[in-house]
Design an enzyme around this catalytic site. Structure first.
Site, PDB file in Angstrom:
ATOM      1  N   ARG A 159       0.841  -1.189   0.000  1.00  0.00           N
ATOM      2  CA  ARG A 159       0.000   0.000   0.000  1.00  0.00           C
ATOM      3  C   ARG A 159       0.886   1.253   0.000  1.00  0.00           C
ATOM      4  O   ARG A 159       1.951   1.260   0.624  1.00  0.00           O
ATOM      5  CB  ARG A 159      -0.832  -0.032   1.275  1.00  0.00           C
ATOM      6  CG  ARG A 159      -1.777   1.136   1.500  1.00  0.00           C
ATOM      7  CD  ARG A 159      -2.914   1.114   0.562  1.00  0.00           C
ATOM      8  NE  ARG A 159      -4.038   1.918   1.014  1.00  0.00           N
ATOM      9  CZ  ARG A 159      -5.046   2.240   0.227  1.00  0.00           C
ATOM     10  NH1 ARG A 159      -5.075   1.847  -1.035  1.00  0.00           N
ATOM     11  NH2 ARG A 159      -6.053   2.948   0.687  1.00  0.00           N
ATOM     12  N   THR A 177      -9.949   0.640  -9.595  1.00  0.00           N
ATOM     13  CA  THR A 177      -8.925  -0.246  -9.058  1.00  0.00           C
ATOM     14  C   THR A 177      -8.951  -1.463  -9.969  1.00  0.00           C
ATOM     15  O   THR A 177      -9.754  -1.519 -10.875  1.00  0.00           O
ATOM     16  CB  THR A 177      -9.312  -0.572  -7.605  1.00  0.00           C
ATOM     17  OG1 THR A 177      -9.329   0.652  -6.901  1.00  0.00           O
ATOM     18  CG2 THR A 177      -8.396  -1.551  -6.934  1.00  0.00           C
ATOM     19  N   THR A 206      -4.177  -0.599  -7.202  1.00  0.00           N
ATOM     20  CA  THR A 206      -4.931   0.612  -7.530  1.00  0.00           C
ATOM     21  C   THR A 206      -4.087   1.880  -7.610  1.00  0.00           C
ATOM     22  O   THR A 206      -3.003   1.957  -7.039  1.00  0.00           O
ATOM     23  CB  THR A 206      -6.034   0.846  -6.458  1.00  0.00           C
ATOM     24  OG1 THR A 206      -6.908   1.870  -6.894  1.00  0.00           O
ATOM     25  CG2 THR A 206      -5.463   1.215  -5.115  1.00  0.00           C
ATOM     26  N   ASN A 238      -6.183   4.450  -6.974  1.00  0.00           N
ATOM     27  CA  ASN A 238      -7.346   5.019  -6.304  1.00  0.00           C
ATOM     28  C   ASN A 238      -8.353   5.520  -7.326  1.00  0.00           C
ATOM     29  O   ASN A 238      -9.204   4.770  -7.751  1.00  0.00           O
ATOM     30  CB  ASN A 238      -6.976   6.106  -5.294  1.00  0.00           C
ATOM     31  CG  ASN A 238      -8.172   6.459  -4.406  1.00  0.00           C
ATOM     32  OD1 ASN A 238      -9.070   5.634  -4.253  1.00  0.00           O
ATOM     33  ND2 ASN A 238      -8.187   7.650  -3.837  1.00  0.00           N
ATOM     34  N   ASP A 272      -7.642   8.496   0.536  1.00  0.00           N
ATOM     35  CA  ASP A 272      -8.198   7.411   1.348  1.00  0.00           C
ATOM     36  C   ASP A 272      -7.995   7.653   2.847  1.00  0.00           C
ATOM     37  O   ASP A 272      -8.568   6.946   3.677  1.00  0.00           O
ATOM     38  CB  ASP A 272      -7.579   6.058   0.951  1.00  0.00           C
ATOM     39  CG  ASP A 272      -8.372   5.379  -0.168  1.00  0.00           C
ATOM     40  OD1 ASP A 272      -9.471   5.858  -0.492  1.00  0.00           O
ATOM     41  OD2 ASP A 272      -7.882   4.378  -0.717  1.00  0.00           O
ATOM     42  N   SER A 283      -7.737   1.124   3.463  1.00  0.00           N
ATOM     43  CA  SER A 283      -8.232   0.670   2.163  1.00  0.00           C
ATOM     44  C   SER A 283      -9.477  -0.216   2.353  1.00  0.00           C
ATOM     45  O   SER A 283      -9.728  -0.714   3.445  1.00  0.00           O
ATOM     46  CB  SER A 283      -7.133  -0.152   1.481  1.00  0.00           C
ATOM     47  OG  SER A 283      -7.611  -0.746   0.310  1.00  0.00           O
ATOM     48  N   SER A 284     -10.202  -0.390   1.258  1.00  0.00           N
ATOM     49  CA  SER A 284     -11.316  -1.360   1.260  1.00  0.00           C
ATOM     50  C   SER A 284     -10.975  -2.579   0.415  1.00  0.00           C
ATOM     51  O   SER A 284     -11.829  -3.468   0.229  1.00  0.00           O
ATOM     52  CB  SER A 284     -12.579  -0.717   0.668  1.00  0.00           C
ATOM     53  OG  SER A 284     -12.957   0.396   1.423  1.00  0.00           O
ATOM     54  N   GLY A 306     -13.797  -1.153  -6.893  1.00  0.00           N
ATOM     55  CA  GLY A 306     -15.108  -0.584  -6.563  1.00  0.00           C
ATOM     56  C   GLY A 306     -15.132   0.302  -5.337  1.00  0.00           C
ATOM     57  O   GLY A 306     -16.203   0.552  -4.787  1.00  0.00           O
TER      58      GLY A 306
HETATM   59  O1  DON Z   1      -7.958   1.306  -1.320  1.00  0.00           O
HETATM   60  C1  DON Z   1      -9.114   1.590  -1.531  1.00  0.00           C
HETATM   61  O2  DON Z   1     -10.055   1.163  -0.894  1.00  0.00           O
HETATM   62  C2  DON Z   1      -9.443   2.520  -2.678  1.00  0.00           C
HETATM   63  N1  DON Z   1      -8.304   3.328  -2.995  1.00  0.00           N
HETATM   64  C3  DON Z   1      -9.859   1.689  -3.818  1.00  0.00           C
HETATM   65  C4  DON Z   1     -10.271   2.533  -4.965  1.00  0.00           C
HETATM   66  C5  DON Z   1     -11.081   1.842  -5.947  1.00  0.00           C
HETATM   67  O3  DON Z   1     -11.449   0.704  -5.821  1.00  0.00           O
HETATM   68  C6  DON Z   1     -11.427   2.686  -7.085  1.00  0.00           C
HETATM   69  N2  DON Z   1     -12.196   2.014  -7.981  1.00  0.00           N
HETATM   70  N3  DON Z   1     -13.214   1.643  -7.806  1.00  0.00           N
END
Ligand code: DON
Length: 575
Positions: free
Chosen positions: A111, A384, A402, A404, A426, A455-456, A476
């Site tokens: 990350r 992502t 990603t 982001n 984030d 993050s998710s 997502g």
């Molecule tokens: O880490 C995360 O949760 C976000 N940066 C993810 C971003 C993402 O999934 C964008 N697209 N949908």
């Protein structure tokens, strides 16, 4: 199936109901054990499913040459940086969860992190308000990239082929070029103005791209060649590091050569939990993915969702209530474990999670204010990317990576040939104020020098009866966790094939804002009306695409079934 008379409490208290449920459970389990016929690509030995055919092909070519899943991870990750600049990256970061053929599991965190000069209020004005765009666009939004550290860490510890062999086809792809797809033309068109605004009229992406055009990336090929020759340090301490730090600083960003030199990927203990006879292995903090799906699955476990009907009103109710409660905890408690104390034992305790559902009833919706308060906007996107790999030996790799946002910060470094992330968004720039995914953060996810933003991303591997069964994940933003949960439930509880489970329409709820969003066309009006009568708010204006899931299922005879999401250009390749 809609049964309006059922209530959460009575479900477990009446002996007759228990007997009926027991019967249903037995038949349900038997039915679950009956192998579901595959509808996706089926191959004998190995498979890669990713957002672009070119990247899946390169991953598979490495496996065919005798490489293992980890070699293929390095190849696929970097091939996506070439073929899918929307999200594939050198300028971003990600997470990998793995399971080796001998059953060993682990996770790698590559990350991005905050630069040394970062402070809690760096995105606030003198009145303490969030400055629009500062954490989302341009050089100020960029976190220290982790991808190159990640792939080198994987290769060093787990790879088997020489790096040159892995990078050769990736560099060849950058030189030969990638054909623009319909989806890519649309995406580039949608973001072209913003890319030009941030990166200038000289940028590579100034020229409009049309379907069928071939885009060649000579600068990226050169950067990759230098990395191949000089190793990881080329990116973090060498010529590339110098040029990258200078590029970002000239544009008002914070990342210095020292920030790059200090970056390290970190091996983490994954989150592991049982759901019925499954063992689920997912990403630990600084991603919230594993903790949150662990909470969701444990909250729904006592209710046999398989008997409620796929995407039925009641199944949606049950999941929504679990989502609501899990996201409330996510936003409050989770952050970078190297900086904040996360009460994992407490958050994942079965008693606690059962208790969280005590006030759930099938009769009516819980209000999110009862769990907490606030009103925020939610944005969904798919910028992502996730890929899943299984090799001939049975090693499995699940990776979500990603920048982001779409094309990250929209800052493209022409000299080096890649986009830079806007991952700083984030973090919670100001506790209580939502980020671009409408997620409200708390102190646990506040900005600090060298801290990783929450993050998710939820790269996940599932075992059934002790053997590898699913490899799954998706992009997502905040919808990642609920999309992964639904895909696993679709296969396990509703007997869908891998491909059907990926294709099935999805919905989402994230505690705040307190409404459900549905993908377009997938849910009948009668189901929505049923939910409305129970007090659920549905946001009809937002019917986004939720996730692009790329997954692999191991069939009872050992063959692999791919689930490649038709929402994108995603492709399963195997042999
Ligand atoms: O880490 C995360 O949760 C976000 N940066 C993810 C971003 C993402 O999934 C964008 N697209 N949908």
């Amino acid at each position: 199936m809609i049964n309006t008379s059922m209530s959460g409490h009575s479900l477990f208290r009446r002996p007759l109901t228990i007997a009926v449920i027991f019967l249903l459970l037995i038949t349900g389990v038997q039915c679950r054990r009956a192998p579901t016929s595959p509808t996706g690509l089926v191959t004998e030995k190995a498979m890669v499913v990713s957002a672009r055919e070119e990247a899946s092909e390169i991953g598979i070519s490495i496996l065919r040459e005798g490489g293992n899943a980890f070699d293929a991870m390095v190849a696929t990750e970097l091939a996506l940086a070439v073929a899918y600049p929307y999200a594939g990256n050198l300028g971003g970061g990600g997470f990998m969860v793995y399971r080796k053929s001998n059953g060993d599991v682990g996770a790698l965190d590559y990350r991005e992190k905050a630069p040394l000069s970062a402070t809690a209020d760096m995105y606030l004005d003198s009145l303490g308000n969030v400055i629009p765009g500062k954490s989302t666009k341009g050089a100020t939004a960029v976190g220290v990239p982790g991808t190159i550290a990640g792939v080198f860490e994987v290769h060093e510890k787990m790879g088997s082929l020489p790096l040159e062999k892995i990078l050769e086809p990736v560099i060849a792809l950058a030189e030969k070029g990638v054909v623009v797809t319909d989806n890519q033309e649309n995406r580039l068109e949608r973001y072209r103005e913003q890319i030009i605004e941030i990166s200038g009229e000289e940028t590579f992406f100034y020229t409009k791209c049309r379907v069928g055009d071939t885009l060649k990336y000579p600068s990226l090929a050169n950067t990759l060649r230098r990395i191949m020759k000089n190793g990881r340090d080329e990116f973090y301490k060498g010529e590339t590091a110098k040029r990258l730090a200078a590029f970002i600083q000239e544009r008002g960003g914070y990342i210095t050569e020292e920030d790059l030199a200090k970056y390290e990927a970190v091996w983490r203990q994954p989150i592991i939990f049982n759901y019925k006879d499954l063992r689920i292995i997912s990403m630990s903090p600084p991603s919230s993915g594993g903790v949150t799906i662990n909470q969701i699955f444990k909250m729904i476990e006592p209710y046999d969702i398989g008997d409620l009907g796929h995407n039925s009103g009641e199944a949606i109710q049950l999941l929504t209530e679990a989502f609501r409660r899990a996201y409330a905890d996510r936003n409050y408690y989770l952050g970078d474990p190297d900086f904040v104390e996360i009460p994992l034992d407490f958050l994942l305790k079965e008693d606690y999670l059962r208790q969280r559902m005590d006030d759930f009833t099938f009769k009516k919706a819980t209000r999110s204010e009862a769990v907490s308060h606030g009103t925020v906007e939610i944005l969904e996107s798919n910028e992502t990317t996730h890929y899943s790999i299984v090799d001939e030996m049975g090693n499995a790799v699940s990776v979500t990576t990603t920048l982001n946002g779409a094309y990250g910060s929209k800052l493209y470094c022409d000299e080096l040939g890649f986009f830079l992330n806007n991952e700083m968004d984030d973090f919670s720039s100001k506790p209580g104020v939502p980020n671009m995914f409408g997620l409200i953060g708390a102190e646990a996810n506040s900005i600090e020098a060298e801290k990783r933003m929450l993050s998710s991303m939820t790269p996940t591997i599932v075992e059934k009866d002790g053997a590898l069964w699913l490899v799954v994940g998706t992009p997502g933003g905040s919808t990642i966790i609920t999309a992964v949960a639904q895909t696993i439930i679709n296969t396990y509880e509703f007997n869908l094939s891998m491909q059907q489970a990926v294709e099935a329409p999805r919905f989402h709820h994230q505690w705040l804002p307190d409404y459900i969003i549905f993908e377009p066309d997938g849910f009948p009006e009668s189901t929505k009306e049923f939910l409305r009568t129970k007090g659920y708010e549905i946001n009809e204006e937002r019917t986004p695409v939720i996730g692009k899931v790329d997954a692999i299922r191991i069939l009872p005879d050992g063959r692999k079934e791919g689930g490649a999401d038709p929402r994108g250009d995603d492709t399963a390749v195997g042999y």
